[in-house]
Design an enzyme around this catalytic site. Structure first.
Site, short mmCIF file in Angstrom:
data_model
loop_
_atom_site.label_atom_id
_atom_site.label_comp_id
_atom_site.label_asym_id
_atom_site.label_seq_id
_atom_site.Cartn_x
_atom_site.Cartn_y
_atom_site.Cartn_z
N GLU A 153 -41.39 4.54 -9.57
CA GLU A 153 -42.81 4.30 -9.83
C GLU A 153 -43.68 5.50 -9.48
O GLU A 153 -44.74 5.69 -10.07
CB GLU A 153 -43.28 3.05 -9.06
CG GLU A 153 -43.71 3.28 -7.59
CD GLU A 153 -42.61 3.82 -6.70
OE1 GLU A 153 -41.42 3.61 -7.02
OE2 GLU A 153 -42.90 4.48 -5.68
N LYS B 199 -48.90 11.40 -3.75
CA LYS B 199 -48.38 10.05 -4.05
C LYS B 199 -48.80 9.11 -2.93
O LYS B 199 -48.46 9.33 -1.77
CB LYS B 199 -46.86 10.08 -4.19
CG LYS B 199 -46.21 8.69 -4.30
CD LYS B 199 -44.69 8.74 -4.51
CE LYS B 199 -44.07 7.33 -4.45
NZ LYS B 199 -42.60 7.35 -4.59
N ASP C 262 -43.81 0.41 -1.27
CA ASP C 262 -42.91 0.48 -2.41
C ASP C 262 -41.77 -0.51 -2.20
O ASP C 262 -40.78 -0.19 -1.54
CB ASP C 262 -42.36 1.91 -2.57
CG ASP C 262 -41.43 2.04 -3.76
OD1 ASP C 262 -41.37 1.09 -4.58
OD2 ASP C 262 -40.74 3.09 -3.87
N LYS D 94 -35.87 -3.27 -4.19
CA LYS D 94 -35.01 -2.53 -3.26
C LYS D 94 -34.24 -3.52 -2.39
O LYS D 94 -34.80 -4.55 -1.99
CB LYS D 94 -35.87 -1.66 -2.33
CG LYS D 94 -36.43 -0.40 -2.96
CD LYS D 94 -37.20 0.41 -1.93
CE LYS D 94 -37.91 1.60 -2.56
NZ LYS D 94 -37.01 2.64 -3.05
N ARG E 33 -43.35 8.62 -9.98
CA ARG E 33 -43.53 9.57 -11.09
C ARG E 33 -44.51 9.05 -12.13
O ARG E 33 -45.14 9.82 -12.84
CB ARG E 33 -42.16 9.92 -11.71
CG ARG E 33 -41.44 8.77 -12.31
CD ARG E 33 -39.95 9.02 -12.51
NE ARG E 33 -39.21 8.97 -11.25
CZ ARG E 33 -37.93 9.26 -11.13
NH1 ARG E 33 -37.24 9.66 -12.19
NH2 ARG E 33 -37.31 9.18 -9.97
N ASP F 182 -38.51 0.91 -9.80
CA ASP F 182 -38.51 1.60 -8.50
C ASP F 182 -38.77 3.11 -8.67
O ASP F 182 -39.03 3.81 -7.70
CB ASP F 182 -37.17 1.36 -7.78
CG ASP F 182 -37.26 1.66 -6.29
OD1 ASP F 182 -38.39 1.85 -5.79
OD2 ASP F 182 -36.20 1.72 -5.64
N ASP G 292 -44.36 5.53 1.94
CA ASP G 292 -44.40 6.06 0.57
C ASP G 292 -45.81 6.55 0.20
O ASP G 292 -46.03 7.04 -0.91
CB ASP G 292 -43.91 4.98 -0.41
CG ASP G 292 -43.14 5.57 -1.59
OD1 ASP G 292 -42.66 6.72 -1.46
OD2 ASP G 292 -43.04 4.89 -2.63
#
Ligand code: BES
Ligand code: ZN
Ligand code: ZN
Length: 474
Positions: free
Chosen positions: A320, A236, A241, A248, A322, A318, A259
């Site tokens: 994201e 990933k 993010d 967030k 996955r 959020d 991230d």
């Protein structure tokens, strides 16, 4: 700073004190000094008489034990402050040598790129001396530790690099540079390439960013590739993010430059595999994007069509990682690997479940999960299984699409996130796949174990060990 094998005495001699047992050969002055300092064998201490440095370690009753690595991480940070050029250490066996080298090299990194004043040291050479291990064996251990830990430190540096600099394009270019240097194959998909692959989930996440997304595919083939097992690592790589429109809160957004830790770990793994010339075919796939807000951002209520054909209802932008991984895993599956592993800072829930220092290991194959944990332990990384179950899988039901990107209950959401990824692994690969949630250990805002403040490079050491342990089998 270099570690060398050979029987040389350094400016300072380092002695390991096990279970508070002091050596019997202390001089009168040394004894008097230790008495004055009230030293009873606990902690590290420099003795100016004879220039000796004690590193104390204690047997631990934890199943996971990192005492030597952690003790040398601390020791090297103290010794680097002394005005000395050389240091010598007596070694008992190769396992000890490996852990000491790793602790020293892990301790020799801190993120200083943006600081005007860098830390300095006069320490140049560290001699590993032994009457029990041959010079050749010591040299092999030192070489391997140097390769692997420089990959950990490479991943740490990339992860620590701020998001204004470390964009998807920046990471992709660095992957290209690495490929050139190590003679790896490197394929890069830009937005057009992602569209061609019909990666609707990946593309949606990246839509609002002015920094376009990239998928990087690196591959390494060994000299004798005939019977070599095939490993695919997927990382990933969210270079930032923000949460997207499901923004967030400020406190949670800080550190989200990390991230991209999974993707950076994959680059570290590829670097070590190539430098060590391991007898395995290894692929590294990086899903690089930025999750931002904007007029063209993807939205809660959108329905995305993933590469696999499954449709996904977005209820939270959020979640994201996955979405990016769903498409990357589908791409990775086409390579028909013997081992498919993804590394991702996927959920805050994993940190809640296991604490900051432990990687969550998930998948359908118990033997594979246990063997990964064994490898991680050997390499000095903490990991634990979070077990899948069919009840959590049901929580992804959507009224309007094949799946929803968040579960209907927030309980167990590290596991349910892993199970969401499982939906994109074809049946024939399900028992070959592991999901590693590194949200906890990837980035910690304090020094811990053998890690400095910030990025740890979590996953690099464990995955290299995992490859090495599985080369013989297959
Ligand atoms: N990147 C985060 C997960 C994360 C959190 C990593 C803390 C490292 C530290 C991920 O994209 C995320 O935001 N996940 C959400 C999922 C939720 C919306 C279902 C989370 O964990 O809260
Ligand atoms: Zn997120
Ligand atoms: Zn994320």
């Amino acid at each position: 700073m270099k570690i060398l094998a050979g029987n040389k005495k350094g400016n300072v001699s380092l002695i390991i004190i096990k279970n508070k047992k002091l050596p019997k050969t202390l001089t009168k002055d040394q004894k008097a000094f230790l008495e004055l300092q009230n030293y009873k064998g606990e902690g590290n201490i420099f003795i100016p008489y004879g220039n000796v440095y004690f590193v104390s370690i204690e047997e631990s009753s934890y199943p996971f034990c990192n005492t030597l690595r952690d003790a040398f991480f601390n020791a090297i940070n103290a010794l680097k402050k002394l005005n000395i050029k050389t240091l010598s250490i007596n070694i008992e066996n190769t396992k000890e040598a490996r852990e000491i080298c790793e602790g020293i090299l892990l301790g020799n990194y801190s993120f200083e790129t943006f600081k005007e004043k860098k830390s300095e040291t006069t320490l140049e050479e560290i001699y590993l001396n032994s009457t029990k291990v041959s010079q050749k064996d010591l040299e092999k251990v030192i070489l391997e530790a140097n390769v692997i830990i420089s990959s950990v430190n490479y991943a740490r540096e990339l992860i620590n690099t701020p998001p204004m600099q470390a964009t998807p394009d920046f990471i992709a270019k660095d992957a290209q540079r690495l490929a050139k240097e190590l003679d790896l194959e490197c394929k890069i998909l830009d937005t057009k390439g992602l569209e061609k692959e019909k990666m609707g989930a990946f593309l949606a996440v990246a839509k609002a960013s002015s920094n376009p997304p990239f998928l990087v595919h690196l591959s390494y083939k060994p000299k004798n590739s005939k019977n070599a097992p095939k490993f695919v690592f997927v990382g990933k790589g969210l270079t930032y993010d923000s949460g997207g429109l499901s923004l967030k809160p400020g406190d949670y957004m800080t550190t989200m430059k990390a991230d991209k830790s999974g993707a950076c770990a994959v680059l570290g793994i590829m670097q070590s595999v190539a430098k060590l010339g391991l007898e395995a075919e290894v692929h590294g796939i990086l899903g690089l994007a930025e999750n931002m807000i904007g007029g063209n951002a993807y939205k809660p209520d959108d329905i995305l069509i993933s590469r696999s054909g499954k449709s996904i209802e977005v209820r939270n932008t959020d979640a994201e990682g996955r979405l990016v991984l769903a498409d990357c895993l589908s791409y990775a599956s086409d390579l028909e690997p013997h081992y498919l592993l993804d590394l991702a800072t996927l959920t805050g829930a994993c940190v809640v479940a296991l604490g900051e220092y432990t990687t969550g290991v998930m998948g359908y194959n118990s033997k594979l999960k246990n063997s990964f944990i064994e490898s991680a332990n050997q390499a000095g990384e903490l990991s634990a299984i979070l077990p899948f179950n069919p009840y959590l899988q049901k929580l992804y039901k959507s009224e309007v699409a094949d799946l929803c990107n968040i579960p209907s209950s927030r309980y167990g959401s590290a596991i349910s996130a892993g199970m969401f990824l499982g939906e994109f692994i074809p049946q024939n690969l399900q028992d070959k796949w592991l999901h590693l949630d590194i949200a906890g250990p990837a980035y910690v805002e304090k020094s811990w174990g053998s890690n400095p403040f910030g990025a740890s490079g979590a996953g690099v050491r464990a995955c290299i060990e995992f490859i090495k342990n599985n080369i013989k089998e297959k």
